[in-house]
Design a protein around this motif. Structure first.
Motif, PDB file in Angstrom:
ATOM      1  N   VAL A   1      66.295   5.702   0.234  1.00 38.52           N
ATOM      2  CA  VAL A   1      66.318   7.120   0.551  1.00 38.52           C
ATOM      3  C   VAL A   1      67.459   7.760  -0.229  1.00 38.52           C
ATOM      4  O   VAL A   1      68.580   7.259  -0.208  1.00 38.52           O
ATOM      5  CB  VAL A   1      66.511   7.351   2.066  1.00 38.52           C
ATOM      6  N   LEU A   2      67.161   8.849  -0.913  1.00 36.16           N
ATOM      7  CA  LEU A   2      68.210   9.617  -1.593  1.00 36.16           C
ATOM      8  C   LEU A   2      68.734  10.624  -0.584  1.00 36.16           C
ATOM      9  O   LEU A   2      68.234  11.739  -0.457  1.00 36.16           O
ATOM     10  CB  LEU A   2      67.638  10.288  -2.850  1.00 36.16           C
TER      11      LEU A   2
ATOM     12  N   LEU B   1      59.578  10.105  -4.970  1.00 30.71           N
ATOM     13  CA  LEU B   1      58.619  10.707  -4.053  1.00 30.71           C
ATOM     14  C   LEU B   1      59.372  11.616  -3.103  1.00 30.71           C
ATOM     15  O   LEU B   1      60.487  11.292  -2.680  1.00 30.71           O
ATOM     16  CB  LEU B   1      57.900   9.631  -3.236  1.00 30.71           C
ATOM     17  N   THR B   2      58.773  12.730  -2.754  1.00 30.68           N
ATOM     18  CA  THR B   2      59.399  13.590  -1.754  1.00 30.68           C
ATOM     19  C   THR B   2      58.331  14.186  -0.846  1.00 30.68           C
ATOM     20  O   THR B   2      57.237  14.518  -1.293  1.00 30.68           O
ATOM     21  CB  THR B   2      60.266  14.689  -2.413  1.00 30.68           C
ATOM     22  N   SER B   3      58.651  14.249   0.411  1.00 29.35           N
ATOM     23  CA  SER B   3      57.797  14.896   1.398  1.00 29.35           C
ATOM     24  C   SER B   3      58.593  16.084   1.924  1.00 29.35           C
ATOM     25  O   SER B   3      59.727  15.934   2.378  1.00 29.35           O
ATOM     26  CB  SER B   3      57.462  13.920   2.533  1.00 29.35           C
TER      27      SER B   3
ATOM     28  N   GLY C   1      66.192  17.084   7.567  1.00 29.94           N
ATOM     29  CA  GLY C   1      65.118  17.041   8.549  1.00 29.94           C
ATOM     30  C   GLY C   1      63.814  17.619   8.030  1.00 29.94           C
ATOM     31  O   GLY C   1      62.741  17.312   8.538  1.00 29.94           O
ATOM     32  N   ASP C   2      63.901  18.475   7.005  1.00 30.19           N
ATOM     33  CA  ASP C   2      62.706  19.114   6.450  1.00 30.19           C
ATOM     34  C   ASP C   2      62.249  18.524   5.122  1.00 30.19           C
ATOM     35  O   ASP C   2      61.249  18.974   4.557  1.00 30.19           O
ATOM     36  CB  ASP C   2      62.941  20.613   6.272  1.00 30.19           C
ATOM     37  N   ASN C   3      62.956  17.551   4.602  1.00 29.30           N
ATOM     38  CA  ASN C   3      62.486  16.855   3.398  1.00 29.30           C
ATOM     39  C   ASN C   3      63.113  15.468   3.321  1.00 29.30           C
ATOM     40  O   ASN C   3      64.218  15.250   3.779  1.00 29.30           O
ATOM     41  CB  ASN C   3      62.770  17.660   2.126  1.00 29.30           C
ATOM     42  N   ILE C   4      62.341  14.563   2.735  1.00 27.34           N
ATOM     43  CA  ILE C   4      62.845  13.223   2.471  1.00 27.34           C
ATOM     44  C   ILE C   4      62.488  12.886   1.028  1.00 27.34           C
ATOM     45  O   ILE C   4      61.369  13.110   0.592  1.00 27.34           O
ATOM     46  CB  ILE C   4      62.294  12.170   3.461  1.00 27.34           C
ATOM     47  N   THR C   5      63.484  12.391   0.306  1.00 28.17           N
ATOM     48  CA  THR C   5      63.291  12.026  -1.095  1.00 28.17           C
ATOM     49  C   THR C   5      63.582  10.538  -1.242  1.00 28.17           C
ATOM     50  O   THR C   5      64.605  10.051  -0.773  1.00 28.17           O
ATOM     51  CB  THR C   5      64.210  12.860  -2.007  1.00 28.17           C
ATOM     52  N   LEU C   6      62.658   9.837  -1.896  1.00 23.34           N
ATOM     53  CA  LEU C   6      62.740   8.390  -2.043  1.00 23.34           C
ATOM     54  C   LEU C   6      62.708   8.009  -3.517  1.00 23.34           C
ATOM     55  O   LEU C   6      61.992   8.617  -4.310  1.00 23.34           O
ATOM     56  CB  LEU C   6      61.545   7.719  -1.355  1.00 23.34           C
ATOM     57  N   ARG C   7      63.472   6.981  -3.865  1.00 18.66           N
ATOM     58  CA  ARG C   7      63.422   6.392  -5.215  1.00 18.66           C
ATOM     59  C   ARG C   7      62.820   5.009  -5.084  1.00 18.66           C
ATOM     60  O   ARG C   7      63.362   4.133  -4.407  1.00 18.66           O
ATOM     61  CB  ARG C   7      64.810   6.291  -5.819  1.00 18.66           C
ATOM     62  N   CYS C   8      61.666   4.810  -5.721  1.00 15.29           N
ATOM     63  CA  CYS C   8      60.945   3.544  -5.648  1.00 15.29           C
ATOM     64  C   CYS C   8      61.033   2.849  -6.997  1.00 15.29           C
ATOM     65  O   CYS C   8      60.618   3.413  -8.015  1.00 15.29           O
ATOM     66  CB  CYS C   8      59.476   3.789  -5.316  1.00 15.29           C
TER      67      CYS C   8
ATOM     68  N   ALA D   1      58.194  12.580   6.994  1.00 19.76           N
ATOM     69  CA  ALA D   1      58.337  11.122   6.970  1.00 19.76           C
ATOM     70  C   ALA D   1      57.495  10.609   5.809  1.00 19.76           C
ATOM     71  O   ALA D   1      56.749  11.366   5.188  1.00 19.76           O
ATOM     72  CB  ALA D   1      57.859  10.505   8.282  1.00 19.76           C
ATOM     73  N   ALA D   2      57.624   9.331   5.539  1.00 22.55           N
ATOM     74  CA  ALA D   2      56.811   8.684   4.512  1.00 22.55           C
ATOM     75  C   ALA D   2      56.480   7.273   4.969  1.00 22.55           C
ATOM     76  O   ALA D   2      57.290   6.612   5.615  1.00 22.55           O
ATOM     77  CB  ALA D   2      57.549   8.648   3.177  1.00 22.55           C
ATOM     78  N   LEU D   3      55.270   6.833   4.645  1.00 22.99           N
ATOM     79  CA  LEU D   3      54.847   5.458   4.885  1.00 22.99           C
ATOM     80  C   LEU D   3      54.531   4.850   3.531  1.00 22.99           C
ATOM     81  O   LEU D   3      53.724   5.388   2.778  1.00 22.99           O
ATOM     82  CB  LEU D   3      53.599   5.407   5.778  1.00 22.99           C
ATOM     83  N   LEU D   4      55.174   3.725   3.222  1.00 24.94           N
ATOM     84  CA  LEU D   4      54.961   3.046   1.952  1.00 24.94           C
ATOM     85  C   LEU D   4      54.504   1.615   2.210  1.00 24.94           C
ATOM     86  O   LEU D   4      54.937   1.002   3.184  1.00 24.94           O
ATOM     87  CB  LEU D   4      56.262   2.990   1.144  1.00 24.94           C
ATOM     88  N   PRO D   5      53.652   1.096   1.316  1.00 27.05           N
ATOM     89  CA  PRO D   5      53.304  -0.320   1.439  1.00 27.05           C
ATOM     90  C   PRO D   5      54.581  -1.158   1.453  1.00 27.05           C
ATOM     91  O   PRO D   5      55.539  -0.845   0.748  1.00 27.05           O
ATOM     92  CB  PRO D   5      52.488  -0.591   0.172  1.00 27.05           C
ATOM     93  N   LYS D   6      54.612  -2.206   2.260  1.00 27.97           N
ATOM     94  CA  LYS D   6      55.842  -2.986   2.431  1.00 27.97           C
ATOM     95  C   LYS D   6      56.407  -3.518   1.129  1.00 27.97           C
ATOM     96  O   LYS D   6      57.613  -3.520   0.941  1.00 27.97           O
ATOM     97  CB  LYS D   6      55.617  -4.136   3.411  1.00 27.97           C
TER      98      LYS D   6
END
Length: 121
Positions: free
Chosen positions: A86-87, A110-112, A93-100, A73-78
């Motif tokens: 989310v890409l 960012l990816t977790s 379930g084992d990775n999340i990739t985000l474009r900010c 998961a990821a927590l980002l400032p609002k």
């Protein structure tokens, strides 16, 4: 300042990565200690019904959609979360990739990732 004397937008943050070991007390402590502008990439979060409980109001959560329990998961400032997507093609379930989007000319990815020690890479 830029030559036309307008202020350029800046964004200051820090990124932390943590494995919570699916422990509720670890998640509660993290949420209390999380600073307003911090980005947090999480492995083994406590997820119930597709959401993380007790997320500070200053942050927006991102949990990948999966039929199994997500292990990231990821927590980002609002303010950053509102400019994030989310890409899904790069998430599971084992990775999340985000474009900010920082501004119209700058984005960060960012990816977790959860790497299971019982599986080959």
């Amino acid at each position: 300042m830029s030559p036309n004397n307008s202020r350029e937008s800046t964004y200051s943050t820090s990124v932390i990565q943590i494995n919570l070991g699916k422990r509720f007390t670890a998640a509660t402590t993290l949420h209390k200690e999380l600073k307003t502008n911090q980005i947090c990439l999480i492995q083994e979060p406590v997820v119930r019904k597709g959401t993380i409980g007790n997320v500070p109001r200053s942050h927006q959560q991102f949990v990948p959609y999966t039929q199994d329990k997500p292990r990231v998961a990821a927590l980002l400032p609002k303010d950053l979360g509102r400019k994030t997507m989310v890409l899904s093609g790069l998430s599971s379930g084992d990775n999340i990739t985000l474009r900010c989007s920082i501004n119209k000319d700058l984005s960060i990815i960012l990816t977790s990732i959860y790497m299971d020690i019982t599986k080959d890479i």
